[in-house]
Enzyme design. Structure first.
Site, PDB file in Angstrom:
ATOM      1  N   TRP A  35       0.833  -1.211   0.000  1.00 46.74           N
ATOM      2  CA  TRP A  35       0.000   0.000   0.000  1.00 46.74           C
ATOM      3  C   TRP A  35       0.860   1.251   0.000  1.00 46.74           C
ATOM      4  CZ3 TRP A  35      -4.055  -1.689  -1.959  1.00 46.74           C
ATOM      5  CH2 TRP A  35      -4.597  -2.921  -1.584  1.00 46.74           C
TER       6      TRP A  35
ATOM      7  N   ASP B 241      -0.724   7.002   6.373  1.00 40.37           N
ATOM      8  CA  ASP B 241      -1.802   6.032   6.189  1.00 40.37           C
ATOM      9  C   ASP B 241      -1.819   5.160   7.440  1.00 40.37           C
ATOM     10  OD1 ASP B 241      -3.481   3.931   5.546  1.00 40.37           O
ATOM     11  OD2 ASP B 241      -2.471   3.415   3.664  1.00 40.37           O
TER      12      ASP B 241
ATOM     13  N   LYS C 181     -11.022  -1.746   9.682  1.00 40.40           N
ATOM     14  CA  LYS C 181     -10.197  -2.586  10.532  1.00 40.40           C
ATOM     15  C   LYS C 181     -10.495  -2.265  12.002  1.00 40.40           C
ATOM     16  CE  LYS C 181      -7.297  -2.550   6.529  1.00 40.40           C
ATOM     17  NZ  LYS C 181      -7.331  -3.903   5.992  1.00 40.40           N
TER      18      LYS C 181
END
Lengths: 362, 362
Positions: free
Chosen positions: B102, B175, B199
């Site tokens: 990511w 992030d 999450k």
């Protein structure tokens, strides 16, 4: 508690069966022992939801394999810029028909990417009709229209193939957020269709996009991966984690449409609108706000034109379990959104109240 | 049916209380007589959800009024391009630390907008550690990092202010999709934070973004309205219809975090990770895949290194109600995601199974 009658313009009324199924799956999804809210989007159970929803949307729209059908995030408003980002190269022209706030929003976003040609606008008349006199160029990247204008209560009622109607041989794109799958039509007459799910095909968070695959062949510029229709298509709407529950609710709603049959839904929608517009036309108190030939079957806008009386009718409606009929501030008065899931009985109750109110206020 | 133990990496386990509240609101939201799925985002009831969620996220992160906290759609992957679209002008440089799939995805998107400087990468070692040797320029538009690498199971464990750690005086962006609000930290050490909700703070469809308001003062170019942080902030995350149910589930999850207290959640997360890593270190069969000092407290990756044995352990886990511990294909083996809502008992069960499997396979 009195049963509520939900006239919200979106998010809006859903079939009872969809709500019950969604609720059950929040506890235990497909007998996985897990909530739909906590299963991986890569699980076989969720992949089946995404694939099922895409396939069913395609089936209900009667589209062939030359179309790609995707779910994305960001609402129809994100398509306003994604369309020109993908399909309007510098120097090219996008043609827009300016029929309302969202149609106008779409053309404003296109200006960031290329030339915008406004074929017609009813803005100066507060969007109270669909313009009939159009200035359509012979060549353009695409023509964009909004099939139903949620805020102003107007809708296109094509009597022939829309591309023939407009006299174009270039792609036709449509925002169908507030009337998709509310009536039978030749969806393949459009090269690209998009719709936020939260009116006729689900709740908010999911946006349906259908487009001819050949559009992807056009010369395109480098785009962020998430905004590139080709990338989204290649990843079956799962380039990243989708709004999984919203896609699931849309799938349930599409299943309900299939069970009901679109023909029957269309007939019911016609009857609901007829009931309400007949009441408006018969009333000396309530007045419709748009040109009769352009009246929306989804969003019925009407006013009294007297603020005190409108406040009183609003209160009467609330007392009788009616929710969400306040008109948008751009129009005022009232707006009854009567999407697929609204039963005839809901409209009948509203009409009875209007008649009662007219008697006591007359 | 055997109780499931959910180790999915996201969408992932949610507190039971959140699921129950979400389920109740699908039937009747806040005593409106309507489902949360069918109420307008402009209703006072939903505006209270959006405002409440934004305020509570800000409170839990300990951020002051110099921060804007928003919910958006499109997942963290949409922030990969929105950040450079907003904050990386042509000719400017964004600094990225390449610690996983990511992180790499984020820097690839930035290349479309400006210069990208990769301060360090552990890509050649399959991202099995957080790089310590960094090439950090003295000037840049921002430094971007990923605090926890979900796929590879590494995590930053800062022992000092991260900007001091990196020796930068320009903005620091992070992030935090897979570890936000899983531990106490000085969130104000970051100028911009973003996280997919699915999450630790909800289900999919909602993305949380927090940033210093002064970032909006920087010279910016014309942007599509939906992609402009200033526009989203001016519209309180309601420029268009938000993914309302996903925001609601995030609000419920934040309320649960507040009730539990972040200190307690952090202590539980530390203990769960310790239990699992201790078992891995004590095992002669299971091996951790990452550098010990960079081990993630959220995603614990381990392998056996023998495909047949891994298949057998997978089967044993499934028989015992364990879901979602298959490792990502980039790493193989196993990954146990042990987010906030995972109880110690779930980890204990997994460890017991690992020990049992080692005995019978030994």
């Amino acid at each position: 508690m009195k049963q509520k009658i939900n006239f919200y313009s979106g998010p809006s009324i859903l079939p009872k069966q969809v709500i019950e199924q969604a609720q059950a799956s929040i506890e235990n999804f497909e007998n996985t022992g897990l909530s739909i809210l906590e299963i991986s989007h890569r699980s076989k159970e969720f992949v089946a939801v995404m694939e099922g929803a895409r396939a069913l949307a395609k089936e209900l729209m009667g589209l062939g394999d030359n179309y790609e059908v995707l779910y994305m995030q960001g609402g129809a408003s994100s398509q306003f810029y994604m369309i020109p980002y993908n399909f309007l190269l510098a120097g090219q022209t996008g043609v827009y028909i300016d029929t309302g706030t969202w149609a106008n929003g779409a053309l404003e976003q296109a200006k960031l990417f290329g030339n915008v040609h406004i074929a017609a606008s009813s803005k100066n008349e507060n969007y109270n009709h669909i313009p009939k006199q159009l200035d359509i160029p012979g060549e353009a990247a695409y023509l964009h229209l909004t099939t139903n204008n949620t805020i102003f209560g107007t809708q296109y009622h094509f009597t022939e193939n829309p591309k023939k109607h407009f006299g174009i041989d270039y792609p036709l794109f449509a925002d169908m957020s507030s009337d998709i799958l509310s009536r039978k039509m030749d969806f393949s007459a459009f090269d690209l269709i998009y719709a936020g799910a939260q009116k006729n095909i689900g709740t908010s968070g999911a946006t349906l996009i259908a487009f001819r695959k050949e559009l992807l062949q056009k010369q395109r510029k480098p785009l962020p991966a998430m905004l590139d229709y080709a990338v989204q298509a290649a990843n079956q709407s799962m380039k990243n984690t989708p709004a999984s529950f919203s896609v699931y609710v849309s799938y349930l709603t599409l299943q309900w449409i299939k069970e009901q049959r679109l023909e029957k839904i269309e007939a019911q929608n016609n009857r609901k609108a007829q009931t309400l517009y007949d009441a408006i036309d018969a009333s000396s108190l309530f007045k419709g706000t748009v040109a009769k030939e352009d009246r929306s079957l989804m969003n019925v806008c009407f006013v009294i034109g007297d603020a005190a009386l409108e406040k009183k009718f609003s209160e009467l409606a609330t007392e009788n379990g009616i929710v969400g009929i306040e008109g948008h501030r751009s129009v005022g008065g009232f707006r009854a959104s009567i999407y697929n899931a609204m039963p005839q009985s809901g409209v009948d109750t509203l009409v009875q109240l209007m008649e009662e109110f007219e008697r006591i206020s007359g």
